[in-house]
Design an enzyme around this catalytic site. Structure first.
Site, PDB file in Angstrom:
ATOM      1  N   THR A  33       2.959   3.521  -6.649  1.00 39.44           N
ATOM      2  CA  THR A  33       2.036   2.461  -7.035  1.00 39.44           C
ATOM      3  C   THR A  33       1.871   1.510  -5.850  1.00 39.44           C
ATOM      4  O   THR A  33       2.215   1.872  -4.725  1.00 39.44           O
ATOM      5  CB  THR A  33       2.522   1.756  -8.326  1.00 39.44           C
ATOM      6  OG1 THR A  33       1.528   0.842  -8.766  1.00 39.44           O
ATOM      7  CG2 THR A  33       3.837   1.014  -8.110  1.00 39.44           C
ATOM      8  N   ASN A  34       1.303   0.335  -6.059  1.00 35.05           N
ATOM      9  CA  ASN A  34       1.121  -0.624  -4.968  1.00 35.05           C
ATOM     10  C   ASN A  34       1.269  -2.047  -5.510  1.00 35.05           C
ATOM     11  O   ASN A  34       1.501  -2.240  -6.699  1.00 35.05           O
ATOM     12  CB  ASN A  34      -0.232  -0.403  -4.277  1.00 35.05           C
ATOM     13  CG  ASN A  34      -1.390  -0.611  -5.232  1.00 35.05           C
ATOM     14  OD1 ASN A  34      -1.638  -1.706  -5.709  1.00 35.05           O
ATOM     15  ND2 ASN A  34      -2.087   0.483  -5.552  1.00 35.05           N
ATOM     16  N   LEU A  35       1.133  -3.025  -4.636  1.00 36.74           N
ATOM     17  CA  LEU A  35       1.478  -4.411  -4.988  1.00 36.74           C
ATOM     18  C   LEU A  35       0.321  -5.217  -5.574  1.00 36.74           C
ATOM     19  O   LEU A  35       0.432  -6.431  -5.708  1.00 36.74           O
ATOM     20  CB  LEU A  35       2.033  -5.135  -3.751  1.00 36.74           C
ATOM     21  CG  LEU A  35       3.384  -4.598  -3.263  1.00 36.74           C
ATOM     22  CD1 LEU A  35       3.780  -5.279  -1.957  1.00 36.74           C
ATOM     23  CD2 LEU A  35       4.458  -4.834  -4.325  1.00 36.74           C
ATOM     24  N   SER A  36      -0.788  -4.562  -5.949  1.00 38.43           N
ATOM     25  CA  SER A  36      -1.876  -5.318  -6.562  1.00 38.43           C
ATOM     26  C   SER A  36      -1.391  -5.991  -7.850  1.00 38.43           C
ATOM     27  O   SER A  36      -0.785  -5.348  -8.703  1.00 38.43           O
ATOM     28  CB  SER A  36      -3.038  -4.367  -6.881  1.00 38.43           C
ATOM     29  OG  SER A  36      -3.972  -5.017  -7.707  1.00 38.43           O
ATOM     30  N   ALA A 100      -6.902  -1.660  -7.055  1.00 38.03           N
ATOM     31  CA  ALA A 100      -6.302  -1.003  -5.897  1.00 38.03           C
ATOM     32  C   ALA A 100      -5.879   0.391  -6.357  1.00 38.03           C
ATOM     33  O   ALA A 100      -4.741   0.614  -6.776  1.00 38.03           O
ATOM     34  CB  ALA A 100      -5.110  -1.811  -5.399  1.00 38.03           C
TER      35      ALA A 100
END
Ligand code: CTP
Ligand code: CA
Length: 228
Positions: A33-36, A100
């Site tokens: 996943t990512n930090l959005s 994102a």
């Protein structure tokens, strides 16, 4: 009446928006996943509702309250987000892609938790490319006015303009500032085929709801003038 209409520049319009990260499962307990944070997308959904739009918000995994009066659809992966967005995109007037979206997912999903099992070598994961949701919506005949977002670590305007062309968008919004993910204030760069414009105009950082309201007003102006 005129004041009321001026305050609701998106009255009678339907706006579809994606927000947050996506989560691409590796096994039942792990993923990419990512930090959005989803904050900017949720703020835009709220501002669009305030501006009179009927708003559909397709959200990745985030812990945020649904803005009042907004229809929300929760998804996890990029493919789920794609499948939630595409069938209803043509029924909307505006599409704002703030999500994102993970560019890649593990090529295969392990049904069981992957165990170390005393193996000496760490696993190597093969990745597959996810569908580009924004490009797919922008390619729909008679589709909505599409607004992309560009998160870049360098050469923001150049990369934003390149994405505008590649995805055939009327407008792309760049995040100014080094680390806007998860922060409460932000500044934006609006890039279209002809112009580049900072929001706020002086390039200062403001809270995301103020910024979202200014962006929605700008989108409403552009949608009203838009010719395919
Ligand atoms: N986007 C999307 N679906 C994807 C990837 C991106 O809808 N699979 C959308 C994002 O929501 C954003 C825009 O496309 O509005 C630009 O995303 P970005 O990640 O900046 O662009 P990419 O085309 O993925 O290029 P790269 O990550 O290599 O910079
Ligand atoms: Ca990307």
């Amino acid at each position: 009446l005129i004041a009321a209409l001026a305050a609701k520049p998106l009255a009678g319009r339907r706006l579809l928006i994606t927000a947050g990260p996506t989560f691409e499962a590796i096994d039942p307990v792990r993923g990419i996943t990512n930090l959005s944070s989803g904050k900017m997308g949720f703020a835009i959904a709220r501002a669009a509702r305030e501006a009179g739009a009927e708003v559909t918000l397709v959200a990745g995994p985030v812990h945020l309250d649904t803005p009042r009066g907004v229809r929300r659809i929760d998804v996890r992966s990029a493919r789920q987000m794609h499948d939630a967005v595409l069938p209803q995109a043509a029924a909307h007037d505006v599409f704002v892609a703030t999500a994102a979206v993970a560019d890649w997912r593990p090529a295969s999903l392990s049904a069981q938790k992957i165990k170390k099992d005393g193996k000496k070598i760490a696993p190597i994961f093969e990745l597959s490319e996810n569908p580009d949701i924004l490009a797919a919506v922008a390619a729909l005949p008679g589709g909505p006015y599409c607004v992309g977002f560009a998160a870049e670590s360098e050469k923001l305007e150049q990369h934003a303009r390149e994405k505008l062309r590649r995805k055939k968008l009327p407008l792309i919004v760049g995040n100014l500032g080094p680390a806007t993910f998860g922060r409460d204030d932000n500044a934006l760069l609006l890039v279209d085929a002809q112009t580049t414009q900072a929001l706020p105009a002086d390039g200062s950082a403001v809270d995301k709801l103020t910024l979202a309201r200014e962006l929605v007003a700008e989108i409403a102006r552009r949608v009203a003038q838009w010719q395919r």
